[in-house]
Scaffold this motif. Sequence first.
Motif, PDB file in Angstrom:
ATOM      1  N   PRO A   1       0.840  -1.199   0.000  1.00  0.00           N
ATOM      2  CA  PRO A   1       0.000   0.000   0.000  1.00  0.00           C
ATOM      3  C   PRO A   1       0.875   1.248   0.000  1.00  0.00           C
ATOM      4  O   PRO A   1       2.010   1.231   0.446  1.00  0.00           O
TER       5      PRO A   1
ATOM      6  N   VAL B   1      -4.938   6.835   3.745  1.00  0.00           N
ATOM      7  CA  VAL B   1      -6.368   6.986   3.493  1.00  0.00           C
ATOM      8  C   VAL B   1      -7.080   7.628   4.686  1.00  0.00           C
ATOM      9  O   VAL B   1      -8.038   8.365   4.522  1.00  0.00           O
TER      10      VAL B   1
ATOM     11  N   PHE C   1      -3.531   5.015   8.438  1.00  0.00           N
ATOM     12  CA  PHE C   1      -4.141   3.832   7.852  1.00  0.00           C
ATOM     13  C   PHE C   1      -3.982   3.921   6.338  1.00  0.00           C
ATOM     14  O   PHE C   1      -4.423   4.883   5.713  1.00  0.00           O
TER      15      PHE C   1
ATOM     16  N   GLU D   1      -3.780   2.642   2.176  1.00  0.00           N
ATOM     17  CA  GLU D   1      -4.597   2.023   1.132  1.00  0.00           C
ATOM     18  C   GLU D   1      -4.365   0.512   1.103  1.00  0.00           C
ATOM     19  O   GLU D   1      -3.226   0.050   1.112  1.00  0.00           O
TER      20      GLU D   1
ATOM     21  N   GLU E   1      -4.976  -1.657   3.421  1.00  0.00           N
ATOM     22  CA  GLU E   1      -4.516  -2.196   4.694  1.00  0.00           C
ATOM     23  C   GLU E   1      -5.702  -2.525   5.599  1.00  0.00           C
ATOM     24  O   GLU E   1      -6.642  -1.749   5.716  1.00  0.00           O
TER      25      GLU E   1
ATOM     26  N   VAL F   1     -12.503   4.392   2.990  1.00  0.00           N
ATOM     27  CA  VAL F   1     -12.200   3.540   4.133  1.00  0.00           C
ATOM     28  C   VAL F   1     -13.498   2.944   4.671  1.00  0.00           C
ATOM     29  O   VAL F   1     -14.560   3.583   4.620  1.00  0.00           O
TER      30      VAL F   1
ATOM     31  N   ALA G   1      -9.624  -5.964   1.383  1.00  0.00           N
ATOM     32  CA  ALA G   1      -8.363  -5.231   1.491  1.00  0.00           C
ATOM     33  C   ALA G   1      -7.330  -5.779   0.514  1.00  0.00           C
ATOM     34  O   ALA G   1      -6.700  -5.033  -0.239  1.00  0.00           O
TER      35      ALA G   1
ATOM     36  N   THR H   1      -9.331  -0.066   2.306  1.00  0.00           N
ATOM     37  CA  THR H   1      -8.793   0.152   3.645  1.00  0.00           C
ATOM     38  C   THR H   1      -9.870  -0.226   4.659  1.00  0.00           C
ATOM     39  O   THR H   1     -10.996   0.263   4.594  1.00  0.00           O
TER      40      THR H   1
END
Length: 259
Positions: A13, A17, A44, A46, A48, A176, A202, A208
Amino acid sequence: MPQTHHRTNAAPPCSVVAMAEDLTKVYGEGESRVVALAGVSARFLEGEFTAIMGPSGSGKSTFMHCLAGLDTPTSGTARIADTDLGPLDDARLTRLRRERVGFVFQAFNLLPTLTALENITLPSALAGRSPDPEWLRHLVETMGIADRLDHRPAQLSGGQQQRVACARALASRPAVVFADEPTGNLDSRSGAEVLSLLRSSARDLGQTIVMVTHDPVAAAYADRALFLADGRIVHEMPEPTAAGVLDLMKRFDGRTPTP
């Protein structure tokens, strides 16, 4: 019990995000003053999948609510992509949540009078948009609910209802998805199905995911686990396993982890 569920060949990633910077949240004053968050910072990325864990009262749900724009921090900054949530009024916050954020709750939160398909497309309808038909078809097939779209929630099992809720959260392709104890009302088999869907969202879709959970088995589906105590992040565990999470949780004395 699952062994490991982490991405293997997925591209790393890159973009942030969602982000928290020194978030604090204080309730009440004087003797009734409670510090729910005491300076929490986290990023956090992308694609993940992050599990948020901690003892009861550690601040994990408050943290998620502030990060998602459902609650207002006392100080600090919460961002979705490059948008600072602090200056937004209620109308703009509502619009951002509809357009950029997906939610999966423990209680499903499906409308009983609507079909599964109508529940899935409701957020898009409220935002005045139509979901991408190809994306919608892919989602319902991935979720295994293509043959349940004309059923109302009462005609679906708990696992099927939560899969509908996951599809609803993903239908608008939000930046997200926040999941608050998404398997809390499910049996182990249905819970595993929902967690596998979140994990694949994910890994395969680049979504995310931020999930609050108390369950070490659920946390083992994530790419990392963040542990809160006394309103602070006290530990981060990459590629968590159920055994590793359980071992750490046993060392909590209800406030902070022992060495």
